[in-house]
Design a protein around this motif. Structure first.
Motif, PDB file in Angstrom:
ATOM      1  N   ASN A   1     151.485   6.757  34.842  1.00 12.49           N
ATOM      2  CA  ASN A   1     150.648   7.965  34.908  1.00 12.49           C
ATOM      3  C   ASN A   1     149.264   7.755  34.292  1.00 12.49           C
ATOM      4  N   TYR A   2     148.731   6.583  34.425  1.00  9.94           N
ATOM      5  CA  TYR A   2     147.409   6.286  33.887  1.00  9.94           C
ATOM      6  C   TYR A   2     146.351   6.311  34.986  1.00  9.94           C
ATOM      7  N   ASP A   3     145.260   6.973  34.679  1.00 11.66           N
ATOM      8  CA  ASP A   3     144.068   6.913  35.515  1.00 11.66           C
ATOM      9  C   ASP A   3     143.213   5.742  35.034  1.00 11.66           C
ATOM     10  N   TRP A   4     142.449   5.180  35.966  1.00 16.28           N
ATOM     11  CA  TRP A   4     141.593   4.032  35.627  1.00 16.28           C
ATOM     12  C   TRP A   4     140.172   4.282  36.108  1.00 16.28           C
ATOM     13  N   GLY A   5     139.245   3.689  35.392  1.00 16.39           N
ATOM     14  CA  GLY A   5     137.855   3.883  35.781  1.00 16.39           C
ATOM     15  C   GLY A   5     136.993   2.690  35.446  1.00 16.39           C
ATOM     16  N   TRP A   6     135.916   2.583  36.178  1.00  8.86           N
ATOM     17  CA  TRP A   6     134.846   1.628  35.875  1.00  8.86           C
ATOM     18  C   TRP A   6     133.594   2.440  35.559  1.00  8.86           C
ATOM     19  N   PHE A   7     132.968   2.061  34.464  1.00  9.76           N
ATOM     20  CA  PHE A   7     131.746   2.706  34.016  1.00  9.76           C
ATOM     21  C   PHE A   7     130.689   1.620  33.833  1.00  9.76           C
ATOM     22  N   ARG A   8     129.446   2.035  33.769  1.00 10.83           N
ATOM     23  CA  ARG A   8     128.395   1.057  33.510  1.00 10.83           C
ATOM     24  C   ARG A   8     127.307   1.677  32.653  1.00 10.83           C
ATOM     25  N   GLN A   9     126.623   0.812  31.946  1.00 14.72           N
ATOM     26  CA  GLN A   9     125.497   1.247  31.117  1.00 14.72           C
ATOM     27  C   GLN A   9     124.370   0.243  31.250  1.00 14.72           C
ATOM     28  N   ALA A  10     123.260   0.723  31.743  1.00 13.74           N
ATOM     29  CA  ALA A  10     122.068  -0.096  31.864  1.00 13.74           C
ATOM     30  C   ALA A  10     121.210   0.101  30.618  1.00 13.74           C
ATOM     31  N   PRO A  11     120.342  -0.864  30.300  1.00 10.19           N
ATOM     32  CA  PRO A  11     119.489  -0.732  29.110  1.00 10.19           C
ATOM     33  C   PRO A  11     118.684   0.562  29.138  1.00 10.19           C
ATOM     34  N   GLY A  12     118.743   1.303  28.045  1.00  9.81           N
ATOM     35  CA  GLY A  12     117.978   2.526  27.937  1.00  9.81           C
ATOM     36  C   GLY A  12     118.557   3.711  28.676  1.00  9.81           C
ATOM     37  N   LYS A  13     119.730   3.538  29.262  1.00  7.40           N
ATOM     38  CA  LYS A  13     120.354   4.622  30.012  1.00  7.40           C
ATOM     39  C   LYS A  13     121.723   4.964  29.433  1.00  7.40           C
ATOM     40  N   GLU A  14     122.186   6.147  29.759  1.00  3.78           N
ATOM     41  CA  GLU A  14     123.515   6.554  29.323  1.00  3.78           C
ATOM     42  C   GLU A  14     124.588   5.888  30.190  1.00  3.78           C
ATOM     43  N   ARG A  15     125.764   5.770  29.621  1.00  2.16           N
ATOM     44  CA  ARG A  15     126.877   5.220  30.374  1.00  2.16           C
ATOM     45  C   ARG A  15     127.266   6.208  31.470  1.00  2.16           C
ATOM     46  N   GLU A  16     127.538   5.673  32.643  1.00  2.00           N
ATOM     47  CA  GLU A  16     127.883   6.532  33.759  1.00  2.00           C
ATOM     48  C   GLU A  16     129.146   6.026  34.446  1.00  2.00           C
ATOM     49  N   ALA A  17     129.865   6.942  35.046  1.00  2.00           N
ATOM     50  CA  ALA A  17     131.048   6.574  35.801  1.00  2.00           C
ATOM     51  C   ALA A  17     130.636   5.982  37.143  1.00  2.00           C
ATOM     52  N   VAL A  18     131.225   4.860  37.472  1.00  2.00           N
ATOM     53  CA  VAL A  18     130.959   4.200  38.751  1.00  2.00           C
ATOM     54  C   VAL A  18     132.070   4.547  39.755  1.00  2.00           C
ATOM     55  N   ALA A  19     133.308   4.404  39.312  1.00  2.00           N
ATOM     56  CA  ALA A  19     134.446   4.681  40.189  1.00  2.00           C
ATOM     57  C   ALA A  19     135.669   4.976  39.335  1.00  2.00           C
ATOM     58  N   THR A  20     136.495   5.865  39.806  1.00  2.00           N
ATOM     59  CA  THR A  20     137.750   6.160  39.114  1.00  2.00           C
ATOM     60  C   THR A  20     138.889   6.222  40.118  1.00  2.00           C
TER      61      THR A  20
END
Length: 123
Positions: A31-50
């Protein structure tokens, strides 16, 4: 102890592809959800795919829709799960540190995070 270990990042030219992997261990991850997030320099971390635990529901950021695919393999015998992010037609703006994350589907916040893997796309 839960561990998430990402791999597969690197330097690639624009238009190229990469497949990121996240090896998760330490519990059955039922029952675990999974995600990929990314953070570029000077930017907030954002969700890429879940990916929802059931495997039947995914989310993609508009910026990667049609270019990325999230998937998961479960090794129930060894309580290991591997989460993938296939990225195609990469763009320089995809350059970031990519993080894998997991959470029980019944909670809101992402509980476990990997250390991140650098993806650099050159123009």
């Amino acid at each position: 102890q839960v561990q998430l270990v990402e791999s597969g990042g690197g330097l690639v030219q624009a238009g190229g592809s990469l497949r990121l992997s996240c090896a998760a261990s330490g519990r059955p991850f039922t029952n675990y959800d999974w995600g990929w997030f990314r953070q570029a320099p000077g930017k907030e971390r954002e969700a890429v795919a879940t990916l929802r635990w059931s495997g039947d529901s995914t989310y993609y950021a508009d910026s990667v829709l049609g270019r990325c695919t999230i998937s998961r393999d479960r090794d129930r015998d060894n309580d290991k799960t591997t989460v993938y992010l296939q990225m195609n037609s990469l763009k320089p703006e995809d350059t970031a540190v990519y993080y894998c994350a997991g959470k029980n589907t019944y909670v809101t916040n992402w509980s476990f995070w990997g250390q991140g893997t650098q993806v650099t796309v050159s123009s």
